[in-house]
Design an enzyme around this catalytic site. Sequence first.
Site, PDB file in Angstrom:
ATOM      1  N   ARG A  55       0.836  -1.196   0.000  1.00  0.00           N
ATOM      2  CA  ARG A  55       0.000   0.000   0.000  1.00  0.00           C
ATOM      3  C   ARG A  55       0.870   1.244   0.000  1.00  0.00           C
ATOM      4  NH1 ARG A  55       2.052   1.819   3.814  1.00  0.00           N
ATOM      5  NH2 ARG A  55       0.811   3.722   3.567  1.00  0.00           N
ATOM      6  N   ARG A  98      -7.755  -0.401  -6.801  1.00  0.00           N
ATOM      7  CA  ARG A  98      -8.019   0.737  -5.903  1.00  0.00           C
ATOM      8  C   ARG A  98      -8.092   2.009  -6.770  1.00  0.00           C
ATOM      9  NH1 ARG A  98      -4.381   1.274  -0.677  1.00  0.00           N
ATOM     10  NH2 ARG A  98      -6.230   2.360   0.118  1.00  0.00           N
ATOM     11  N   GLN A 205      -2.355   2.681   9.993  1.00  0.00           N
ATOM     12  CA  GLN A 205      -1.059   2.716   9.300  1.00  0.00           C
ATOM     13  C   GLN A 205      -0.019   3.504  10.105  1.00  0.00           C
ATOM     14  OE1 GLN A 205      -4.056   3.157   7.831  1.00  0.00           O
ATOM     15  NE2 GLN A 205      -4.032   2.729   5.634  1.00  0.00           N
ATOM     16  N   ASP A 246      -2.145  10.779  -2.237  1.00  0.00           N
ATOM     17  CA  ASP A 246      -2.560   9.722  -3.159  1.00  0.00           C
ATOM     18  C   ASP A 246      -2.938  10.288  -4.514  1.00  0.00           C
ATOM     19  OD1 ASP A 246      -3.197   8.695  -0.236  1.00  0.00           O
ATOM     20  OD2 ASP A 246      -2.797   6.978  -1.535  1.00  0.00           O
ATOM     21  N   ASN A 256      -5.557  12.412   0.439  1.00  0.00           N
ATOM     22  CA  ASN A 256      -4.650  11.611   1.251  1.00  0.00           C
ATOM     23  C   ASN A 256      -5.492  10.851   2.259  1.00  0.00           C
ATOM     24  OD1 ASN A 256      -1.834  10.896   1.823  1.00  0.00           O
ATOM     25  ND2 ASN A 256      -2.145  11.925   3.776  1.00  0.00           N
ATOM     26  N   LYS A 257      -4.839  10.039   3.079  1.00  0.00           N
ATOM     27  CA  LYS A 257      -5.568   9.224   4.038  1.00  0.00           C
ATOM     28  C   LYS A 257      -6.622  10.013   4.812  1.00  0.00           C
ATOM     29  CE  LYS A 257      -5.273   5.860   4.291  1.00  0.00           C
ATOM     30  NZ  LYS A 257      -6.158   5.098   3.386  1.00  0.00           N
TER      31      LYS A 257
HETATM   32  C1  LIG Z   1       3.629   7.908   0.112  1.00  0.00           C
HETATM   33  S1  LIG Z   1       1.974   8.235  -0.060  1.00  0.00           S
HETATM   34  C2  LIG Z   1       1.204   7.039   0.911  1.00  0.00           C
HETATM   35  C3  LIG Z   1      -0.246   7.382   1.132  1.00  0.00           C
HETATM   36  O1  LIG Z   1      -1.025   6.214   0.852  1.00  0.00           O
HETATM   37  C4  LIG Z   1      -1.710   5.867   2.046  1.00  0.00           C
HETATM   38  O2  LIG Z   1      -2.947   5.270   1.810  1.00  0.00           O
HETATM   39  P1  LIG Z   1      -3.100   3.657   1.943  1.00  0.00           P
HETATM   40  O3  LIG Z   1      -2.401   3.250   3.205  1.00  0.00           O
HETATM   41  O4  LIG Z   1      -4.607   3.468   1.985  1.00  0.00           O
HETATM   42  O5  LIG Z   1      -2.477   3.090   0.700  1.00  0.00           O
HETATM   43  C5  LIG Z   1      -1.875   7.182   2.750  1.00  0.00           C
HETATM   44  O6  LIG Z   1      -2.873   7.967   2.156  1.00  0.00           O
HETATM   45  C6  LIG Z   1      -0.508   7.746   2.559  1.00  0.00           C
HETATM   46  O7  LIG Z   1      -0.378   9.112   2.805  1.00  0.00           O
END
Ligand SMILES: CSC[C@H]1O[C@H](OP(=O)(O)O)[C@H](O)[C@@H]1O
Length: 365
Positions: A55, A98, A205, A246, A256-257
């Site tokens: 991810r 995704r 995360q 993202d 982003n998250k």
């Molecule tokens: C280096 S950007 C990573 C970015 O992706 C994460 O989302 P996910 O864990 O759902 O893939 C999160 O938004 C991070 O900031």
Amino acid sequence: MEIQRNIMDYDTVSLDDDNSAVVIIDQTKLPGNIELISLKTAQEIWDAIYLLQVRGAPAIGVAAAYGIYILAKGIDTQDYDTFYAEFKKQKEYLDSSRPTAVNLSWALNRMEQVIIRNSDKTVPELKQLLKKESIKIQEEDIRVCRTIGEYGLSLVKPGDGILTHCNAGKLAASKYGTATAPIYLGQEKGYGFRVFADETRPLLQGARLTAFELYASGVDVTLICDNMSATVMKNGWVNAVFVGCDRVAANGDTANKIGTSVVAAVAKQYQVPVYICAPTSTIDLSTPNGDAIKIEQRKPEEVTEMWYQERMAPEGVKVFNPAFDVTDHSLIAGIVTEYGIARAPYSESLKEIFAKKEAIEAEGV
Ligand SMILES: CSC[C@H]1O[C@H](OP(=O)(O)O)[C@H](O)[C@@H]1O
């Protein structure tokens, strides 16, 4: 005696030795167990991305590039059109795993361009070119993240407090990470940053990955619940917020998250600058603004029972579980890319970043 395994010693994503599988750290098992898994089929690759075994926007892009390469390698034909048709089918399938992180489609489209630009080549030659491009995507990711770290480092000073949300670290990329790149480069220079990592519900995360990798690297990291970011900022403990992304839209709105926009709103209240660490591979100038970004909706169980011995919510209760939110460009102090730091108005400065990128690429630097 069990060898003390450091997560930083493992590649987030790699090709196996005989180029027949994508090897990833299964991030759903962290921090308790460091398990490497090999992905050989389209279903395994799709599942790994959807389930967040791999991810993070850059890491998803690298995994997709390696994944489509090994799937293309298995296409048994010598005919260009047949090969390309099957490639496109596999590419569209992986692209459906995704929707929000633009690196997934960016990497797959870049791999497709290799076939389009080389229609005069044989299928074996195309397979070699695809391998080369997938490796190049990972090598660039490492260089880009380090450069983002260097630009990011110019925004803070030794001893500063840095807050981050989710994981935009080495586990979200190939090395350094994006939001953690200034932290890791600061660690190399003895800057002594004090990092506050939001746990980042519902998939944690921040707790499971960011706190894990920073702690393993000897960084001064404090894990906090998401609802504590206001207190640490109000106490004056945070000098800057660094987060990943993202998808960055043309006007600077950034997906982003989930929870990032909350951090940004609180940071504005306490006059803490928020910096988006954004490889240009995550900036999508074809998306005009945040309203046009598709936000992934995920399963209710991630909220109601994923981390609990018992359900923590009544059976059947309605659940809203968007995986991302959009931080309005007005809340962002700067967008740190590998070609420099874009400042508002982003609709202009992001174009300047891409003009610089294209000029450098044209020089073949
Ligand atoms: C280096 S950007 C990573 C970015 O992706 C994460 O989302 P996910 O864990 O759902 O893939 C999160 O938004 C991070 O900031």
